[in-house]
Motif scaffolding. Structure first.
Motif, short mmCIF file in Angstrom:
data_model
loop_
_atom_site.label_atom_id
_atom_site.label_comp_id
_atom_site.label_asym_id
_atom_site.label_seq_id
_atom_site.Cartn_x
_atom_site.Cartn_y
_atom_site.Cartn_z
N PHE A 230 -8.66 -4.91 -7.73
CA PHE A 230 -7.31 -5.46 -7.74
C PHE A 230 -6.46 -4.80 -8.82
O PHE A 230 -5.26 -4.58 -8.63
CB PHE A 230 -7.35 -6.98 -7.92
N ALA A 231 -7.06 -4.47 -9.96
CA ALA A 231 -6.33 -3.80 -11.02
C ALA A 231 -5.88 -2.40 -10.59
O ALA A 231 -4.88 -1.88 -11.10
CB ALA A 231 -7.18 -3.71 -12.28
N ALA A 232 -6.63 -1.80 -9.65
CA ALA A 232 -6.30 -0.44 -9.18
C ALA A 232 -5.50 -0.43 -7.89
O ALA A 232 -5.14 0.64 -7.40
CB ALA A 232 -7.60 0.34 -8.98
N ALA A 233 -5.20 -1.60 -7.33
CA ALA A 233 -4.61 -1.67 -6.00
C ALA A 233 -3.30 -0.91 -5.87
O ALA A 233 -2.99 -0.34 -4.80
CB ALA A 233 -4.40 -3.13 -5.59
N ASP A 234 -2.51 -0.86 -6.94
CA ASP A 234 -1.22 -0.17 -6.83
C ASP A 234 -1.40 1.33 -6.63
O ASP A 234 -0.49 2.00 -6.13
CB ASP A 234 -0.35 -0.47 -8.05
N GLN A 235 -2.58 1.88 -6.98
CA GLN A 235 -2.87 3.29 -6.70
C GLN A 235 -2.82 3.57 -5.20
O GLN A 235 -2.52 4.69 -4.78
CB GLN A 235 -4.25 3.68 -7.21
N TRP A 236 -3.14 2.55 -4.42
CA TRP A 236 -3.20 2.70 -2.97
C TRP A 236 -2.00 2.05 -2.28
O TRP A 236 -2.04 1.83 -1.07
CB TRP A 236 -4.52 2.10 -2.47
N GLY A 237 -0.97 1.72 -3.07
CA GLY A 237 0.24 1.13 -2.51
C GLY A 237 0.05 -0.29 -2.02
O GLY A 237 0.76 -0.74 -1.12
N LEU A 238 -0.86 -1.02 -2.64
CA LEU A 238 -1.19 -2.37 -2.20
C LEU A 238 -0.83 -3.40 -3.27
O LEU A 238 -0.91 -3.12 -4.47
CB LEU A 238 -2.68 -2.48 -1.87
N THR A 239 -0.48 -4.59 -2.83
CA THR A 239 -0.34 -5.74 -3.72
C THR A 239 -1.61 -6.58 -3.62
O THR A 239 -2.50 -6.30 -2.79
CB THR A 239 0.88 -6.59 -3.34
N THR A 240 -1.73 -7.61 -4.46
CA THR A 240 -2.94 -8.44 -4.46
C THR A 240 -2.57 -9.92 -4.47
O THR A 240 -1.48 -10.29 -4.93
CB THR A 240 -3.82 -8.13 -5.69
N ALA A 241 -3.50 -10.74 -3.98
CA ALA A 241 -3.30 -12.18 -3.99
C ALA A 241 -4.66 -12.86 -4.10
O ALA A 241 -5.64 -12.43 -3.48
CB ALA A 241 -2.60 -12.64 -2.71
N VAL A 242 -4.70 -13.91 -4.91
CA VAL A 242 -5.90 -14.76 -5.02
C VAL A 242 -5.51 -16.09 -4.40
O VAL A 242 -4.80 -16.90 -5.02
CB VAL A 242 -6.33 -14.91 -6.48
N VAL A 243 -5.97 -16.31 -3.17
CA VAL A 243 -5.51 -17.45 -2.38
C VAL A 243 -6.65 -17.99 -1.52
O VAL A 243 -7.57 -17.25 -1.17
CB VAL A 243 -4.34 -17.06 -1.45
N PRO A 244 -6.62 -19.28 -1.17
CA PRO A 244 -7.62 -19.78 -0.21
C PRO A 244 -7.50 -19.05 1.12
O PRO A 244 -6.39 -18.76 1.59
CB PRO A 244 -7.25 -21.26 -0.08
N LEU A 245 -8.65 -18.76 1.71
CA LEU A 245 -8.71 -18.08 3.00
C LEU A 245 -9.62 -18.85 3.94
O LEU A 245 -10.59 -19.49 3.50
CB LEU A 245 -9.25 -16.65 2.83
#
Length: 295
Positions: A230-245
């Motif tokens: 998740f800390a590296a996600a912006d390298q791949w043009g992605l955002t992150t979320a910690v949410v119930p699934l």
């Protein structure tokens, strides 16, 4: 000298013995049969990936080790001592591309008359298995009910949900059940219908341009590998979320991974026998990033 692939560094003993490096395959005992690690599974552990002698996410693992100790009312581990133990073994495995070190802290040997045991600790290292197939081709998983509600940490803290304990019989039984169903691994689901984690891994899903994972408030282990991704996600043009699934979120996701310290990012290619797409390009990027980490 020739370095054995299996190393055992005893970092704490009953009588405050000094640390020592020994061959775990040597024909002499290292732990007492009366240690509650063996008789009750009463202890904690962490497994730290080693890349060419460099421990990966070491601080996060040590902090999680201390967190588990607090949850089990174990003595607070001396993290500087444990760090030195990991580095000592990692240095001796530096000729290998991938290896790992396991740290373990037991409540100790049960004393006559019910006295409080004196904690025992050790660290053990070896070369990693070859996970190229799992990382490239993917894994088949089944969803299994864990038998616990998602609020178990708040309602029943004595069940130790979210602690990394030595009591792994249930997790191993879940993997055997997956194998009986023709799968490789498991995604646990709470009794109230939320995705939790794998027996030895964290769930990560991609939904469009977002990576998402369940919160550890659901009684799951905080994922060190997931946190690094998740800390590296912006390298791949992605955002992150910690949410119930939910299982429906899993089925609708563009891609799914089970991520862990040693296997790294294993893409999920089927769930309960239903094939699903694998994001090969992102998977390769994730695993390249994870293998290249330095502390």
């Amino acid at each position: 000298m020739t370095v054995p692939h299996h190393l055992l560094l005893v970092v704490a003993g009953r009588a405050g013995e000094p640390s020592r490096l020994v061959d775990a395959e040597a024909q002499h005992p290292q732990l007492s049969v009366l240690d509650v690690a063996a008789t009750r599974g009463d202890g904690i552990f962490e497994t730290i990936s080693i890349g060419r002698g460099h421990p990966q996410a070491l601080d996060a693992h040590l902090q999680r080790f201390a967190r588990s100790a607090r949850m089990l009312d174990l003595p607070a581990p001396d993290l500087a001592l444990w760090r030195d133990a990991v580095l000592t073994i990692a240095d001796r495995l530096a000729d290998h591309d991938e290896a790992w070190v396991k740290t373990a802290l037991s409540r100790g040997i049960e004393l006559p008359g019910g006295g409080e045991p004196i904690a025992t600790g050790w660290a053990y290292g070896t070369v990693s298995p070859d996970f190229r197939r799992e990382r490239s081709d993917g894994i088949d998983v089944v969803m299994l009910d864990r038998g616990l509600r998602s609020d178990v940490s708040a309602t029943s803290p004595w069940l130790l949900a979210g602690a990394k304990t030595l009591s792994y019989a249930v997790n191993r039984a879940a993997v055997r059940e997956a194998q009986r169903r023709g799968a490789d691994d498991v995604i646990f689901v709470s009794t109230d219908g939320l995705l939790l984690e794998g027996p030895t891994s964290t769930i990560v899903v991609r939904r469009g341009g977002e990576l998402a994972t369940p919160p550890d408030a659901l009684g799951i282990l905080p994922g060190t590998t997931q946190a690094d991704l998740f800390a590296a996600a912006d390298q791949w043009g992605l955002t992150t979320a910690v949410v119930p699934l939910t299982p429906d979120d899993l089925r609708a996701a563009d891609a799914v991974w089970l991520v862990s310290s040693v296997r790294h990012a294993a893409p999920v290619r089927s769930v309960d026998g239903v094939a699903r797409a694998v994001d090969g390009e992102l998977t390769a990027a994730m695993n390249g990033f994870l293998r290249a980490r330095r502390f």
